[in-house]
Design an enzyme around this catalytic site. Sequence first.
Site, PDB file in Angstrom:
ATOM      1  N   TYR A   1       0.818  -1.214   0.000  1.00  0.00           N
ATOM      2  CA  TYR A   1       0.000   0.000   0.000  1.00  0.00           C
ATOM      3  C   TYR A   1       0.853   1.266   0.000  1.00  0.00           C
ATOM      4  O   TYR A   1       0.355   2.359  -0.262  1.00  0.00           O
ATOM      5  CB  TYR A   1      -0.949   0.037   1.209  1.00  0.00           C
ATOM      6  CG  TYR A   1      -2.058  -1.000   1.153  1.00  0.00           C
ATOM      7  CD1 TYR A   1      -2.245  -1.783   0.020  1.00  0.00           C
ATOM      8  CD2 TYR A   1      -2.906  -1.202   2.227  1.00  0.00           C
ATOM      9  CE1 TYR A   1      -3.246  -2.740  -0.020  1.00  0.00           C
ATOM     10  CE2 TYR A   1      -3.914  -2.158   2.186  1.00  0.00           C
ATOM     11  CZ  TYR A   1      -4.077  -2.919   1.058  1.00  0.00           C
ATOM     12  OH  TYR A   1      -5.074  -3.865   1.012  1.00  0.00           O
TER      13      TYR A   1
ATOM     14  N   LYS B   1       3.680 -15.071   2.182  1.00  0.00           N
ATOM     15  CA  LYS B   1       3.748 -15.948   1.015  1.00  0.00           C
ATOM     16  C   LYS B   1       5.226 -16.165   0.699  1.00  0.00           C
ATOM     17  O   LYS B   1       5.736 -15.741  -0.344  1.00  0.00           O
ATOM     18  CB  LYS B   1       3.015 -15.301  -0.167  1.00  0.00           C
ATOM     19  CG  LYS B   1       1.507 -15.301  -0.043  1.00  0.00           C
ATOM     20  CD  LYS B   1       0.881 -16.655  -0.342  1.00  0.00           C
ATOM     21  CE  LYS B   1       0.922 -16.972  -1.819  1.00  0.00           C
ATOM     22  NZ  LYS B   1       0.469 -18.362  -2.093  1.00  0.00           N
TER      23      LYS B   1
ATOM     24  N   ASP C   1      -2.537 -17.847   1.889  1.00  0.00           N
ATOM     25  CA  ASP C   1      -3.704 -18.440   1.210  1.00  0.00           C
ATOM     26  C   ASP C   1      -4.252 -19.606   2.023  1.00  0.00           C
ATOM     27  O   ASP C   1      -5.471 -19.792   2.134  1.00  0.00           O
ATOM     28  CB  ASP C   1      -3.383 -18.849  -0.239  1.00  0.00           C
ATOM     29  CG  ASP C   1      -2.096 -19.643  -0.371  1.00  0.00           C
ATOM     30  OD1 ASP C   1      -1.312 -19.695   0.605  1.00  0.00           O
ATOM     31  OD2 ASP C   1      -1.862 -20.227  -1.449  1.00  0.00           O
TER      32      ASP C   1
ATOM     33  N   ASP D   1      -5.381  -7.018   5.693  1.00  0.00           N
ATOM     34  CA  ASP D   1      -6.606  -6.355   5.255  1.00  0.00           C
ATOM     35  C   ASP D   1      -7.648  -7.416   4.892  1.00  0.00           C
ATOM     36  O   ASP D   1      -8.806  -7.380   5.327  1.00  0.00           O
ATOM     37  CB  ASP D   1      -6.252  -5.497   4.026  1.00  0.00           C
ATOM     38  CG  ASP D   1      -7.304  -4.457   3.712  1.00  0.00           C
ATOM     39  OD1 ASP D   1      -8.345  -4.452   4.385  1.00  0.00           O
ATOM     40  OD2 ASP D   1      -7.095  -3.667   2.775  1.00  0.00           O
TER      41      ASP D   1
ATOM     42  N   ASP E   1     -11.067  -8.993   7.193  1.00  0.00           N
ATOM     43  CA  ASP E   1     -12.440  -8.897   6.681  1.00  0.00           C
ATOM     44  C   ASP E   1     -13.086 -10.279   6.671  1.00  0.00           C
ATOM     45  O   ASP E   1     -14.268 -10.431   7.013  1.00  0.00           O
ATOM     46  CB  ASP E   1     -12.451  -8.338   5.246  1.00  0.00           C
ATOM     47  CG  ASP E   1     -12.722  -6.836   5.217  1.00  0.00           C
ATOM     48  OD1 ASP E   1     -12.373  -6.174   6.212  1.00  0.00           O
ATOM     49  OD2 ASP E   1     -13.265  -6.342   4.217  1.00  0.00           O
TER      50      ASP E   1
END
Length: 368
Positions: free
Chosen positions: A145, A196, A229, A253, A257
Amino acid sequence: MIKVKKRRVLLLPGDGIGPEVIAEVKKVINWFNDKKSLDFEIDEDLVGGISFDKHGTPLTDEVFYKALESAVIMLGAVGGPKWDGVEFSKKPERALLKLRKELKLFANLRPAICFEQLVNASTLKPEIVSGLDILIVRELTGGVYFGEPRGIKPIENGERKGVNTHTYTSSEIIRVARVAFDLAKKRSNRVISCEKSNVMEAGQLWKEEVQSLHDKDYKEVELSHMLADNCAMQLVRNPKQFDVILTDNLFGDMLSDEASMLTGSLGLLPSASLGAKNKDGEMRAMYEPIHGSAPDIAGKGVANPIASILSFAMALRYSLDLDKEAEALEKAVQEALNDGLRTKDIMSDKMKEVSTSQMGDAIISKLQ
Ligand code: NAD
């Protein structure tokens, strides 16, 4: 250097349902001032789209300086379709990113707790979510970001190329990992770190730095690593295996959620964004619900204020050292739910539907 004023609370309601839910927080703060003489100094100003409409910028310098000197910033939400066409650097969300970055709020704490009264509000089976209590610690000022270079530029063949850069330094990883380990020690003493590392060098560095900090300073905490993942999948398969999840800005993020839906509604989840303590023990911090401005329900009086009220409970605990008051507020929320009161998003059979302000009033009446 601007000093932090210990009892200063800056309310930045923002856009959409932001003003509706922050109005309920304001009532709670006023209650603590009136009944417990806690002397919070409340200030309130514009941020996001509403600030852009009035001042041509989502965050004025004046508001930014107010934020610098406030011990607690309570933010509602920013953004909405009204500002979709606004130039990128002036979009409402830029205000949020600037506050996080410039105030160096690098550790974002997102608890996902499933209240027993709401096990049926989750889309998952009750036995999967009952008793759930996860804390996601998300890095907030680094990663994709904020990384440079970034932008959209024309390339050959008349095509355009969008670029964002995912970077982390050792120190950025270590400081947020330290927060996760310290918090885990006060909970079930387990951290699962997600990245990852199989496909990203920054993920490999993340894993190595977290492991070496653990081996040096936090051997007593149980640490394991999980690919992000897989973590997304495990969160819906068996969420109760998690205690503290430590992860970067982008994965945090998304995973938070996802975790919110385990608890029933986005309208229930608070968050805290914390900076480092200086030598005088002062810390800058911003507290906000994890939901957005919910334009689909704005102005209807149906938004759930619980995420925002629980965000203020986090402020009482982490910024103001008022643990007892934080517990009392969390208990008041539980008791309002025990009475069967529900906003529309968590409404179910035989419960009583209440508006945003009725829910706020009920929580305050439980504080009495
Ligand atoms: P959202 O969180 O605003 O809404 C998603 C869904 O959840 C909607 O159906 C909404 O009605 C519901 N919802 C959210 N909060 C609720 C509450 N308190 N009570 C009841 N229902 C609630 O996400 P979105 O629709 O993707 O985004 C809308 C706008 O908000 C966008 O402009 C986005 O950029 C912005 N946004 C801001 C923040 C922030 O300010 N921190 C965070 C996320 C999104």
